[in-house]
Motif scaffolding. Structure first.
Motif, PDB file in Angstrom:
ATOM      1  N   SER A  91       0.831  -1.210   0.000  1.00  0.00           N
ATOM      2  CA  SER A  91       0.000   0.000   0.000  1.00  0.00           C
ATOM      3  C   SER A  91       0.862   1.256   0.000  1.00  0.00           C
ATOM      4  N   ALA A  92       1.912   1.269   0.818  1.00  0.00           N
ATOM      5  CA  ALA A  92       2.797   2.439   0.868  1.00  0.00           C
ATOM      6  C   ALA A  92       3.438   2.691  -0.489  1.00  0.00           C
ATOM      7  N   VAL A  93       3.891   1.639  -1.134  1.00  0.00           N
ATOM      8  CA  VAL A  93       4.482   1.776  -2.475  1.00  0.00           C
ATOM      9  C   VAL A  93       3.422   2.278  -3.459  1.00  0.00           C
ATOM     10  N   GLY A  94       2.207   1.771  -3.345  1.00  0.00           N
ATOM     11  CA  GLY A  94       1.119   2.224  -4.219  1.00  0.00           C
ATOM     12  C   GLY A  94       0.783   3.691  -4.012  1.00  0.00           C
ATOM     13  N   PHE A  95       0.715   4.123  -2.756  1.00  0.00           N
ATOM     14  CA  PHE A  95       0.431   5.539  -2.470  1.00  0.00           C
ATOM     15  C   PHE A  95       1.561   6.428  -2.978  1.00  0.00           C
ATOM     16  N   ALA A  96       2.793   5.994  -2.783  1.00  0.00           N
ATOM     17  CA  ALA A  96       3.937   6.779  -3.274  1.00  0.00           C
ATOM     18  C   ALA A  96       3.906   6.844  -4.801  1.00  0.00           C
ATOM     19  N   GLY A  97       3.623   5.731  -5.433  1.00  0.00           N
ATOM     20  CA  GLY A  97       3.523   5.710  -6.895  1.00  0.00           C
ATOM     21  C   GLY A  97       2.430   6.638  -7.401  1.00  0.00           C
ATOM     22  N   ALA A  98       1.294   6.638  -6.721  1.00  0.00           N
ATOM     23  CA  ALA A  98       0.196   7.533  -7.102  1.00  0.00           C
ATOM     24  C   ALA A  98       0.622   8.991  -6.944  1.00  0.00           C
ATOM     25  N   ALA A  99       1.310   9.305  -5.854  1.00  0.00           N
ATOM     26  CA  ALA A  99       1.759  10.680  -5.613  1.00  0.00           C
ATOM     27  C   ALA A  99       2.723  11.131  -6.713  1.00  0.00           C
ATOM     28  N   TYR A 100       3.677  10.280  -7.063  1.00  0.00           N
ATOM     29  CA  TYR A 100       4.641  10.649  -8.107  1.00  0.00           C
ATOM     30  C   TYR A 100       3.978  10.710  -9.485  1.00  0.00           C
ATOM     31  N   ALA A 101       3.004   9.845  -9.741  1.00  0.00           N
ATOM     32  CA  ALA A 101       2.287   9.887 -11.020  1.00  0.00           C
ATOM     33  C   ALA A 101       1.484  11.180 -11.148  1.00  0.00           C
ATOM     34  N   ILE A 102       0.837  11.581 -10.068  1.00  0.00           N
ATOM     35  CA  ILE A 102       0.083  12.839 -10.085  1.00  0.00           C
ATOM     36  C   ILE A 102       1.039  14.012 -10.280  1.00  0.00           C
ATOM     37  N   ARG A 103       2.158  13.980  -9.587  1.00  0.00           N
ATOM     38  CA  ARG A 103       3.149  15.057  -9.715  1.00  0.00           C
ATOM     39  C   ARG A 103       3.686  15.146 -11.145  1.00  0.00           C
ATOM     40  N   ALA A 104       3.866  14.003 -11.796  1.00  0.00           N
ATOM     41  CA  ALA A 104       4.424  13.990 -13.153  1.00  0.00           C
ATOM     42  C   ALA A 104       3.419  14.424 -14.213  1.00  0.00           C
ATOM     43  N   THR A 105       2.127  14.224 -13.948  1.00  0.00           N
ATOM     44  CA  THR A 105       1.128  14.483 -14.989  1.00  0.00           C
ATOM     45  C   THR A 105       0.266  15.713 -14.747  1.00  0.00           C
ATOM     46  N   MET A 106       0.286  16.245 -13.543  1.00  0.00           N
ATOM     47  CA  MET A 106      -0.576  17.387 -13.230  1.00  0.00           C
ATOM     48  C   MET A 106       0.247  18.522 -12.645  1.00  0.00           C
ATOM     49  N   ASN A 107      -0.382  19.683 -12.610  1.00  0.00           N
ATOM     50  CA  ASN A 107       0.266  20.840 -12.045  1.00  0.00           C
ATOM     51  C   ASN A 107      -0.796  21.670 -11.332  1.00  0.00           C
ATOM     52  N   GLY A 108      -0.419  22.288 -10.242  1.00  0.00           N
ATOM     53  CA  GLY A 108      -1.352  23.158  -9.546  1.00  0.00           C
ATOM     54  C   GLY A 108      -1.850  22.563  -8.248  1.00  0.00           C
ATOM     55  N   PRO A 109      -3.065  22.960  -7.842  1.00  0.00           N
ATOM     56  CA  PRO A 109      -3.554  22.570  -6.525  1.00  0.00           C
ATOM     57  C   PRO A 109      -3.775  21.065  -6.357  1.00  0.00           C
TER      58      PRO A 109
ATOM     59  N   GLU B 231      -2.049  18.648  -7.551  1.00  0.00           N
ATOM     60  CA  GLU B 231      -0.728  18.070  -7.251  1.00  0.00           C
ATOM     61  C   GLU B 231      -0.367  18.312  -5.788  1.00  0.00           C
ATOM     62  N   GLN B 232      -0.537  19.543  -5.329  1.00  0.00           N
ATOM     63  CA  GLN B 232      -0.156  19.892  -3.963  1.00  0.00           C
ATOM     64  C   GLN B 232      -1.047  19.184  -2.941  1.00  0.00           C
ATOM     65  N   TYR B 233      -2.355  19.257  -3.104  1.00  0.00           N
ATOM     66  CA  TYR B 233      -3.260  18.695  -2.101  1.00  0.00           C
ATOM     67  C   TYR B 233      -3.176  17.178  -2.050  1.00  0.00           C
ATOM     68  N   SER B 234      -3.109  16.556  -3.213  1.00  0.00           N
ATOM     69  CA  SER B 234      -3.016  15.096  -3.225  1.00  0.00           C
ATOM     70  C   SER B 234      -1.694  14.633  -2.619  1.00  0.00           C
ATOM     71  N   GLY B 235      -0.636  15.414  -2.826  1.00  0.00           N
ATOM     72  CA  GLY B 235       0.653  15.055  -2.230  1.00  0.00           C
ATOM     73  C   GLY B 235       0.589  15.018  -0.719  1.00  0.00           C
ATOM     74  N   ALA B 236      -0.058  16.002  -0.115  1.00  0.00           N
ATOM     75  CA  ALA B 236      -0.195  16.029   1.340  1.00  0.00           C
ATOM     76  C   ALA B 236      -1.064  14.865   1.819  1.00  0.00           C
ATOM     77  N   ALA B 237      -2.196  14.649   1.149  1.00  0.00           N
ATOM     78  CA  ALA B 237      -3.096  13.563   1.552  1.00  0.00           C
ATOM     79  C   ALA B 237      -2.419  12.198   1.405  1.00  0.00           C
ATOM     80  N   LEU B 238      -1.723  11.998   0.295  1.00  0.00           N
ATOM     81  CA  LEU B 238      -1.050  10.713   0.088  1.00  0.00           C
ATOM     82  C   LEU B 238       0.132  10.527   1.035  1.00  0.00           C
ATOM     83  N   SER B 239       0.763  11.614   1.434  1.00  0.00           N
ATOM     84  CA  SER B 239       1.831  11.514   2.444  1.00  0.00           C
ATOM     85  C   SER B 239       1.271  10.983   3.757  1.00  0.00           C
ATOM     86  N   ALA B 240       0.119  11.502   4.155  1.00  0.00           N
ATOM     87  CA  ALA B 240      -0.515  11.020   5.385  1.00  0.00           C
ATOM     88  C   ALA B 240      -0.921   9.552   5.251  1.00  0.00           C
ATOM     89  N   ALA B 241      -1.381   9.168   4.073  1.00  0.00           N
ATOM     90  CA  ALA B 241      -1.749   7.769   3.844  1.00  0.00           C
ATOM     91  C   ALA B 241      -0.519   6.867   3.976  1.00  0.00           C
TER      92      ALA B 241
END
Length: 138
Positions: free
Chosen positions: A15-33, A35-45
């Motif tokens: 799960s941790a690897v999956g959440f990290a992968g999702a965070a990096y995928a969002i960071r690579a494909t999106m820009n703006g809020p 990216e930022q909000y999902s990064g914080a939420a996925l960090s907590a996950a």
């Protein structure tokens, strides 16, 4: 170590690897809020999965509280110069500590942990109803 604890730890690692992968995928494909909000939420996950990995039999509420408190502690530490200085020197430190305080992140950490607390609570209740009460971890 019981087979159940091993399975829980394996699930948390995946799960941790999956959440990290999702965070990096969002960071690579999106820009703006998003990216930022999902990064914080996925960090907590990710932190939640680490808490469960360390203490597989912990109850959902203490696990979620610990994950959120840890994220808030790291975010508040960013009010000092130390995380920014470490982040300039190391990619890993930047990933773990961040570089600057953002009040919006403080709000988004619970958004990442609370759904996992709810899922954990549901699964724990479902398992208990099928097998009887679970021993409480000291």
């Amino acid at each position: 170590m019981s087979l159940t604890v091993r399975w829980i730890r394996l699930l948390m690692a995946v799960s941790a690897v999956g959440f990290a992968g999702a965070a990096y995928a969002i960071r690579a494909t999106m820009n703006g809020p998003i990216e930022q909000y999902s990064g914080a939420a996925l960090s907590a996950a990710i932190v939640y999965t680490i808490v469960i990995f360390i203490r597989p039999l912990v109850s959902p509420l203490p696990a979620g509280s610990t994950a959120i408190a840890y994220c808030w502690l790291i975010e508040c530490a960013q009010l000092t110069a130390l995380p920014a200085a470490l982040s300039q020197r190391s990619w890993l430190a930047r990933q773990l500590l961040g570089a600057q305080f953002d009040l919006t992140d403080v709000v988004w950490y619970p958004v990442g942990a609370i759904p996992l607390v709810a899922a954990h609570w549901f699964l724990q209740a479902r398992t208990r109803s099928q097998t009887g009460p679970t021993p409480v971890e000291p």
